[in-house]
Write a protein that holds these residues in place. Structure first.
Motif, PDB file in Angstrom:
ATOM      1  N   THR A  77       0.845  -1.196   0.000  1.00 34.75           N
ATOM      2  CA  THR A  77       0.000   0.000   0.000  1.00 34.75           C
ATOM      3  C   THR A  77       0.867   1.228   0.000  1.00 34.75           C
ATOM      4  OG1 THR A  77      -1.482  -1.242   1.430  1.00 34.75           O
ATOM      5  CG2 THR A  77      -1.926   1.101   1.183  1.00 34.75           C
ATOM      6  N   ARG A  92      -2.215  11.468   0.101  1.00 36.02           N
ATOM      7  CA  ARG A  92      -3.303  10.910   0.900  1.00 36.02           C
ATOM      8  C   ARG A  92      -4.276  10.048   0.118  1.00 36.02           C
ATOM      9  NH1 ARG A  92      -3.917  12.602   5.873  1.00 36.02           N
ATOM     10  NH2 ARG A  92      -2.475  14.235   6.552  1.00 36.02           N
ATOM     11  N   LYS A  93      -3.892   9.659  -1.057  1.00 38.03           N
ATOM     12  CA  LYS A  93      -4.767   8.741  -1.769  1.00 38.03           C
ATOM     13  C   LYS A  93      -3.997   7.471  -2.057  1.00 38.03           C
ATOM     14  CE  LYS A  93      -7.523  10.049  -5.040  1.00 38.03           C
ATOM     15  NZ  LYS A  93      -8.269  10.746  -6.119  1.00 38.03           N
ATOM     16  N   VAL A  94      -4.653   6.368  -1.755  1.00 39.21           N
ATOM     17  CA  VAL A  94      -3.986   5.090  -2.001  1.00 39.21           C
ATOM     18  C   VAL A  94      -3.985   4.835  -3.505  1.00 39.21           C
ATOM     19  CG1 VAL A  94      -4.122   2.614  -1.638  1.00 39.21           C
ATOM     20  CG2 VAL A  94      -4.659   4.169   0.226  1.00 39.21           C
ATOM     21  N   VAL A 153       0.302   7.022  22.194  1.00 40.13           N
ATOM     22  CA  VAL A 153       0.290   5.578  21.977  1.00 40.13           C
ATOM     23  C   VAL A 153       1.655   5.001  22.309  1.00 40.13           C
ATOM     24  CG1 VAL A 153       0.100   3.785  20.247  1.00 40.13           C
ATOM     25  CG2 VAL A 153      -1.488   5.689  20.236  1.00 40.13           C
ATOM     26  N   ALA A 172      -1.925   5.488  27.401  1.00 41.62           N
ATOM     27  CA  ALA A 172      -3.299   5.023  27.242  1.00 41.62           C
ATOM     28  C   ALA A 172      -3.276   3.741  26.460  1.00 41.62           C
ATOM     29  CB  ALA A 172      -4.121   6.065  26.514  1.00 41.62           C
ATOM     30  N   GLY A 173      -4.252   2.929  26.712  1.00 42.81           N
ATOM     31  CA  GLY A 173      -4.390   1.753  25.881  1.00 42.81           C
ATOM     32  C   GLY A 173      -3.477   0.610  26.259  1.00 42.81           C
ATOM     33  N   THR A 174      -2.771   0.730  27.337  1.00 47.19           N
ATOM     34  CA  THR A 174      -1.984  -0.430  27.763  1.00 47.19           C
ATOM     35  C   THR A 174      -2.477  -0.874  29.120  1.00 47.19           C
ATOM     36  OG1 THR A 174      -0.323   0.898  28.867  1.00 47.19           O
ATOM     37  CG2 THR A 174       0.043   0.406  26.552  1.00 47.19           C
ATOM     38  N   ASP A 228       0.258  -4.096  23.193  1.00 49.67           N
ATOM     39  CA  ASP A 228      -0.897  -3.218  23.007  1.00 49.67           C
ATOM     40  C   ASP A 228      -0.573  -2.069  22.085  1.00 49.67           C
ATOM     41  OD1 ASP A 228      -2.982  -3.089  25.984  1.00 49.67           O
ATOM     42  OD2 ASP A 228      -2.419  -4.712  24.640  1.00 49.67           O
ATOM     43  N   ALA A 229       0.579  -1.479  22.324  1.00 50.30           N
ATOM     44  CA  ALA A 229       0.954  -0.320  21.510  1.00 50.30           C
ATOM     45  C   ALA A 229       1.064  -0.706  20.048  1.00 50.30           C
ATOM     46  CB  ALA A 229       2.277   0.249  22.014  1.00 50.30           C
ATOM     47  N   LEU A 238      -2.330  -1.104  18.557  1.00 50.23           N
ATOM     48  CA  LEU A 238      -2.984   0.166  18.283  1.00 50.23           C
ATOM     49  C   LEU A 238      -2.322   0.905  17.134  1.00 50.23           C
ATOM     50  CD1 LEU A 238      -3.726   1.111  21.934  1.00 50.23           C
ATOM     51  CD2 LEU A 238      -5.411   0.867  20.128  1.00 50.23           C
ATOM     52  N   MET A 239      -1.019   0.730  16.988  1.00 52.60           N
ATOM     53  CA  MET A 239      -0.352   1.362  15.836  1.00 52.60           C
ATOM     54  C   MET A 239      -0.832   0.744  14.548  1.00 52.60           C
ATOM     55  SD  MET A 239       3.484   1.943  17.207  1.00 52.60           S
ATOM     56  CE  MET A 239       4.205   1.664  15.634  1.00 52.60           C
ATOM     57  N   ARG A 285      -5.974   4.846   8.756  1.00 54.31           N
ATOM     58  CA  ARG A 285      -5.597   5.821   7.722  1.00 54.31           C
ATOM     59  C   ARG A 285      -5.867   5.263   6.344  1.00 54.31           C
ATOM     60  NH1 ARG A 285      -0.150   6.189   8.826  1.00 54.31           N
ATOM     61  NH2 ARG A 285      -0.257   5.648  11.005  1.00 54.31           N
ATOM     62  N   GLN A 286      -5.534   3.996   6.151  1.00 54.48           N
ATOM     63  CA  GLN A 286      -5.783   3.387   4.838  1.00 54.48           C
ATOM     64  C   GLN A 286      -7.279   3.345   4.548  1.00 54.48           C
ATOM     65  OE1 GLN A 286      -3.859  -0.380   4.556  1.00 54.48           O
ATOM     66  NE2 GLN A 286      -1.887   0.405   5.235  1.00 54.48           N
ATOM     67  N   VAL A 325      -8.623   6.670   3.524  1.00 56.16           N
ATOM     68  CA  VAL A 325      -8.313   6.976   2.117  1.00 56.16           C
ATOM     69  C   VAL A 325      -9.247   6.228   1.183  1.00 56.16           C
ATOM     70  CG1 VAL A 325      -6.595   6.598   0.354  1.00 56.16           C
ATOM     71  CG2 VAL A 325      -5.934   7.585   2.554  1.00 56.16           C
ATOM     72  N   LEU A 326      -9.419   4.945   1.443  1.00 60.23           N
ATOM     73  CA  LEU A 326     -10.252   4.134   0.558  1.00 60.23           C
ATOM     74  C   LEU A 326     -11.706   4.549   0.645  1.00 60.23           C
ATOM     75  CD1 LEU A 326      -8.789   0.532   1.024  1.00 60.23           C
ATOM     76  CD2 LEU A 326      -8.846   1.868  -1.077  1.00 60.23           C
ATOM     77  N   MET A 368     -10.816   3.122  22.741  1.00 56.70           N
ATOM     78  CA  MET A 368     -10.055   2.010  23.298  1.00 56.70           C
ATOM     79  C   MET A 368      -8.636   2.439  23.594  1.00 56.70           C
ATOM     80  SD  MET A 368     -11.241  -1.441  21.514  1.00 56.70           S
ATOM     81  CE  MET A 368     -10.483  -2.290  22.851  1.00 56.70           C
ATOM     82  N   ARG A 369      -8.118   3.277  22.713  1.00 60.80           N
ATOM     83  CA  ARG A 369      -6.765   3.757  22.930  1.00 60.80           C
ATOM     84  C   ARG A 369      -6.700   4.556  24.214  1.00 60.80           C
ATOM     85  NH1 ARG A 369      -6.144   6.463  18.386  1.00 60.80           N
ATOM     86  NH2 ARG A 369      -5.557   4.573  17.313  1.00 60.80           N
ATOM     87  N   ALA A 370      -7.734   5.347  24.467  1.00 58.17           N
ATOM     88  CA  ALA A 370      -7.724   6.163  25.680  1.00 58.17           C
ATOM     89  C   ALA A 370      -8.077   5.365  26.914  1.00 58.17           C
ATOM     90  CB  ALA A 370      -8.700   7.320  25.520  1.00 58.17           C
ATOM     91  N   ARG A 400     -12.130  -1.836  -4.759  1.00 59.79           N
ATOM     92  CA  ARG A 400     -11.817  -1.003  -3.593  1.00 59.79           C
ATOM     93  C   ARG A 400     -12.632  -1.447  -2.392  1.00 59.79           C
ATOM     94  NH1 ARG A 400      -7.610   0.772  -4.948  1.00 59.79           N
ATOM     95  NH2 ARG A 400      -7.227   2.608  -6.214  1.00 59.79           N
ATOM     96  N   LEU A 426      -7.608  -7.097  21.296  1.00 63.43           N
ATOM     97  CA  LEU A 426      -7.241  -6.109  22.310  1.00 63.43           C
ATOM     98  C   LEU A 426      -8.244  -6.097  23.441  1.00 63.43           C
ATOM     99  CD1 LEU A 426      -5.230  -3.904  22.972  1.00 63.43           C
ATOM    100  CD2 LEU A 426      -6.733  -2.286  21.845  1.00 63.43           C
TER     101      LEU A 426
END
Lengths: 554, 282, 112
Positions: free
Chosen positions: A62, A67-69, A116, A121-123, B151-152, B155-156, B163-164, B167-168, B190-192, B225, B243
């Motif tokens: 990808t 910003r467009k795939v 992150v 957060a989130g852990t 976890d990190a 979430l990443m 993001r993908q 875009v799609l 969930m991240r928070a 798509r 998660l």
């Protein structure tokens, strides 16, 4: 092409690559090496097609341009290409040495999201449960609550609650019994190890009735506030043992353990001292050492004397003969123990038989043919003698009984000469009374009858002035211990007392301790009645043991 | 100091630390106390205030203080016995404490501070037993679900997928964009860490978004798509569910401690009160 | 190492990568680390009062002031401390361990 990699504000790296195809990817063999886990080994290629430069994704990789795939696209100046965490920017187009077009790309790693990344957060650290509750807070709450309810409150009750006068319980002016303040109730019950015994319930709701001073154990003086009449075990001026001292009460009397622990009956309490008493008292103790009921010394009566001098002559064996005895009505009657020996009201002792009740049916004390209905009164020798005399006096008064003058004593003869004839008759009658009663009193029907059962004390100077040895029934041969006949009423008398074989009242019919030991044994015995010291002996006995052998030391 | 260089690596659990050394010690202690209790027959019966009772009480108090010390030792990263050794002692001596303290009481319990101390002790130890079971069972469950990602990292990856998808999805219409933005909000909550993890076990909004895209694709046969977006959403949903499940397990792994620690503090105060009271009204 | 101006980041003979105190905080290593294990942090001193933390939850480290320069930090397997990595010594269940890569591969081979 020139690749310029900007790293931070301080250092950059520049590299240049040329060729028809420039590979971009994670693999270290790629021309543009981007080490990121989200980038494929061979991710994309840059190639020139004619005058344009194309970027083409390899396979399913990808890439996003502006910003467009896209799969592949021509690059212009100012385009932003995103692959994984890297951002490539097409900066400018320059003329290469050999006339080819060249691009300058800046390549920058996008810093990941700080929040992150640092795991705030989130852990696991931020997992929902932890964020809302706190162990510290809960601990403080619980700790303070316990402190207040179980430390502060009871101590405040001890020092500030109103208290009643314990001694006043005993005074006659106390009417009824008032409970002490309400707020104190929790403070007392929180610290109560066990219910107060029933006997102490009147004031037991208030701890300081007995626990008068903090950190000082309850001792004898607290108990003696009410129990001031309790008697000592031994005379303390003669024997001062530490275990009989101030804390002594609590060794045998346990509060807060239920009603049956208020008096402990375990024999070990006694044996701890009494197994070694001779040594402990330096030989002054009057009792032998004991270790338990199965090794209990013989009763003192049997050790000291083999017979008791009661002053009576009484053969049990004749009276208990199985053929029976004849009573005054000439009937044959078989006697049993119960006919003469009855338990007294409180059940512990046997009443001493009474002549009038138990003996008179068979033994009449008639003494005179002239007055066959009259019997001597029993129990008082002087009275009996007087009675005999009065009997003959009344016989003489009826007439016909006179002593001939010749047989009268000389003194009386002399006096009679001076009397009138009717007075002489009276004198003769009185003289007969004297002579007759004297002969009876000292004869077989007077003294002789008494001597059948009693021991006579002769008087050398006056044959009439004999007396009887007082009867000492030796009622309590078991001194220093209690014996209650009531629980033994299922046992026949002769199982313990050898009365059938006894020929004399001086026999000690109290059974030897072996008889008791045939049923009673130490607490651990399985086939005998478990018996503790306090079942027979009392601790608070007041005086040294007296030996009852006919004389009392009291 | 790298272990495993000279000999093969063997994992040492806190239960089997040094060949069950502390289990043996605790068992010996319990047997000694039990033997003393059974052979000694106090005159007044088994109550706390005989010499045997005082001894057992002293041993129990020492045990309680040792067990509480673990909370401090846990935060001293010093030399000496590793913490798994301390935990081994903590766990086994905690088990011994129940028995020794119950012997100390002579089984005489009632509505008062003395019995409350005993009760708090029992509750603390019970919560500790639950903790031991959790510590033995749950980590393996957690690792199985984790697939080697922290976890990190999850979430990443979710972030990258978002993001993908953004875009799609921009090209596929408003409905899908809305669904995608809701799914993104779910991921960020969930991240928070705002979602209570003890109960929730799935990602409903992302699931809904995926279904929507699937239906959309079916309506329009062969939309490339759309299928790509669908594949991304499948991956995202899997990651979010993982998660969630992990958070759920982790929350359970921490819950028992919220009982264990306050109860132990309560026990400390109660025990201090109990000892104080014994000598106040001696 | 390359890109470190004061040459503070090094790799030891046992394989641990460590950062010396001469780090100037440029951030190059952080940005280039392929494993994302380097962070920038300002040094904070430890408050000695353990009881304040235990009873009142006070922070055990002093707050970072403004404009305090940061340095790069990463795990260096407690290279300067006797007894080995503190995380291994403070793992309550004994799950954490440091083993060399070849042993790790053997271990995984045994387990799978």
């Amino acid at each position: 092409m020139i690749r310029r990699q900007a790293i931070g504000d301080i250092s950059t790296q520049e590299s240049s690559h040329s060729g028809p195809i420039i590979r971009i990817g994670r693999g270290s063999d790629c021309d543009i090496h981007l080490p990121d886990a989200g980038i494929q080994l061979e991710h994309a290629t840059l190639e020139s097609r004619g005058n344009c430069t194309f970027i083409q994704a390899i396979g399913h990789a990808t890439i996003a341009v502006n910003r467009k795939v896209v799969d592949g696209i021509e690059l212009q100046v100012g385009d932003e290409i995103r692959l994984g965490l890297y951002q490539l920017e097409v900066q400018e187009s320059i003329e290469a040495v050999d006339g080819d077009k060249a691009f300058v790309l800046t390549c920058e790693r996008i810093a990941p999201d700080n929040a992150v990344w640092q795991g705030k957060a989130g852990t696991t650290a931020g997992a929902g449960v932890g964020a809302k509750l706190s162990m510290r807070g809960a601990s403080w709450v619980l700790g303070l609550l316990m402190l207040l309810m179980f430390f502060v409150w009871p101590i405040a009750v001890h020092y500030f609650a109103e208290s009643r006068d314990v001694g006043a319980v005993n005074t006659p002016t106390t009417v009824g019994h008032q409970p002490v303040g309400d707020w104190a109730t929790w403070g007392r019950s929180a610290w109560l190890t066990g219910a107060v015994s029933r006997s102490h319930a009147l004031f037991g709701d208030e701890c300081s009735s007995c626990h008068q001073r903090a950190f000082i154990p309850v001792n004898a003086s607290d108990c003696l506030t009410c129990h001031d009449d309790v008697q000592e075990h031994v005379r303390v001026e003669q024997f001062s043992f530490a275990s009989l001292g101030a804390t002594g009460c609590l060794q045998c009397h346990q509060e807060h353990e239920g009603d049956d622990q208020l008096v402990l009956s375990d024999s070990r309490l006694c044996v701890n001292c009494h197994q070694n008493l001779t040594a402990m008292s330096e030989g002054r103790a009057e009792v032998s050492d004991v270790v338990g009921f199965s090794e209990h010394p013989e009763f003192r009566v049997h050790r000291v004397k083999s017979s008791i001098d009661t002053g009576l002559k009484f053969p049990h064996n004749i009276h208990l003969d199985s053929r029976g005895v004849l009573n005054l009505k000439d009937e044959s009657q078989v006697l049993v123990c119960r006919d003469c020996h009855l338990v007294e009201n409180d059940g512990t002792k046997m009443a001493f038989p009474k002549f009038e009740k138990h003996c008179a049916d068979c033994h009449s004390l008639r003494f005179s043919f002239e007055a066959p209905d009259r019997t001597m009164p029993h129990g008082d020798v002087a009275k009996a003698k007087t009675f005999i005399r009065d009997t003959y006096a009344s016989v003489a008064a009826k007439g016909g009984f006179r002593l001939p003058i010749e047989e009268m004593p000389k003194v009386l003869r002399q006096r009679a000469k001076t009397l009138k004839p009717e007075e002489v008759e009276i004198a003769q009658a009185l003289a007969w009374v004297d002579k007759k009663s004297a002969s009876v009193i000292s004869g077989p029907f007077g003294k002789g009858q008494c001597a059948e059962c009693h021991t006579i004390i002769e008087n050398k100077d006056d044959p009439l002035a004999w007396d009887i040895v007082p009867v000492d029934p030796a009622m309590v041969s078991l001194v220093g211990a209690r014996f209650d006949h009531a629980p033994h009423r299922q046992v026949t008398c002769s199982a313990c007392h050898g009365a059938r074989e006894s020929k004399a009242a001086s026999d000690v019919l109290l059974p030897k301790i072996g008889k008791c030991q045939s049923c009673h044994g130490p607490p651990s015995a399985s086939h005998l009645l478990p018996t503790q010291c306090v079942d027979c002996h009392s601790f608070h006995q007041g005086h040294a043991i007296a030996v009852k052998t006919g004389e009392s030391k009291r | 100091m790298i272990s495993g260089v000279d000999q093969p690596y063997q994992s040492v659990s806190f239960l089997s630390y040094r060949r069950f050394l502390y289990l043996k010690l605790s068992s010996a202690l319990v047997l000694i106390c039990l033997a003393a209790y059974l052979t000694h027959e106090p005159i007044a019966g088994h109550i706390g205030s005989t010499w045997l009772g005082y001894t057992l009480g002293g041993v129990s108090a020492g045990l309680v203080l040792f067990l509480l010390w673990f909370g401090i030792q846990k935060r001293r990263y010093g030399q000496g016995t590793p913490l798994s050794g301390w935990l081994s002692g903590h766990v086994y001596l905690g088990g011994a404490l129940v028995i020794v303290a119950t012997l100390h009481s002579g089984f005489e319990l009632g509505p008062n501070l003395h019995s409350l101390t005993w009760l708090l002790m029992v509750m603390t130890v019970l919560s500790g037993v639950i903790g031991v079971i959790i510590y033995c069972r749950y980590p393996t469950l957690l690792s199985a679900r984790r697939r080697g990602l922290t976890d990190a990292e999850i979430l990443m990856q979710v972030d990258a997928l978002d993001r993908q998808c953004e875009v799609l999805g921009a090209t596929l219409g408003n409905n899908i964009e809305d669904a995608l933005s809701q799914s993104r909000s779910e991921a960020s909550s969930m991240r928070a860490g705002r979602r209570l993890s003890v109960r929730a076990k799935d990602a409903p909004l992302t699931h809904a978004a995926r279904l929507l895209v699937e239906r959309w694709c079916d309506d329009r046969n062969d939309h490339e798509r759309g299928r790509e977006l669908h594949a991304l959403l499948v991956r995202k949903e899997t990651l979010l569910c993982d998660l969630c499940h992990q958070r759920h397990l982790v929350a359970l792994m921490r819950t028992w401690l919220y009982f264990h620690v306050p109860l132990s503090v309560g026990l400390l105060v109660a025990m201090a009160g109990h000892v104080f009271l014994v000598f106040f009204y001696w | 190492m390359i890109d470190c101006p004061p040459d503070a980041i090094k790799r030891s003979a046992n394989g641990e990568v460590y950062i010396e105190d001469s780090c100037i905080g440029c951030g190059n290593c952080e940005k280039n680390c392929p494993y994302n294990v380097i962070q920038m942090a300002a040094p904070r001193s430890r408050r000695p009062n353990f009881l304040a933390w235990l009873l009142f939850g006070k922070d055990r480290f002093e707050k970072v002031g403004a404009n305090v320069p940061e340095q790069a930090v990463k795990c260096d397997m407690c290279i300067g401390i006797d007894g080995g990595p503190a995380c291994v010594r403070s793992c309550p269940t004994g799950a954490a361990a440091r083993i060399s890569p070849d042993r790790l591969i053997n271990l995984l081979g045994v387990q799978t």
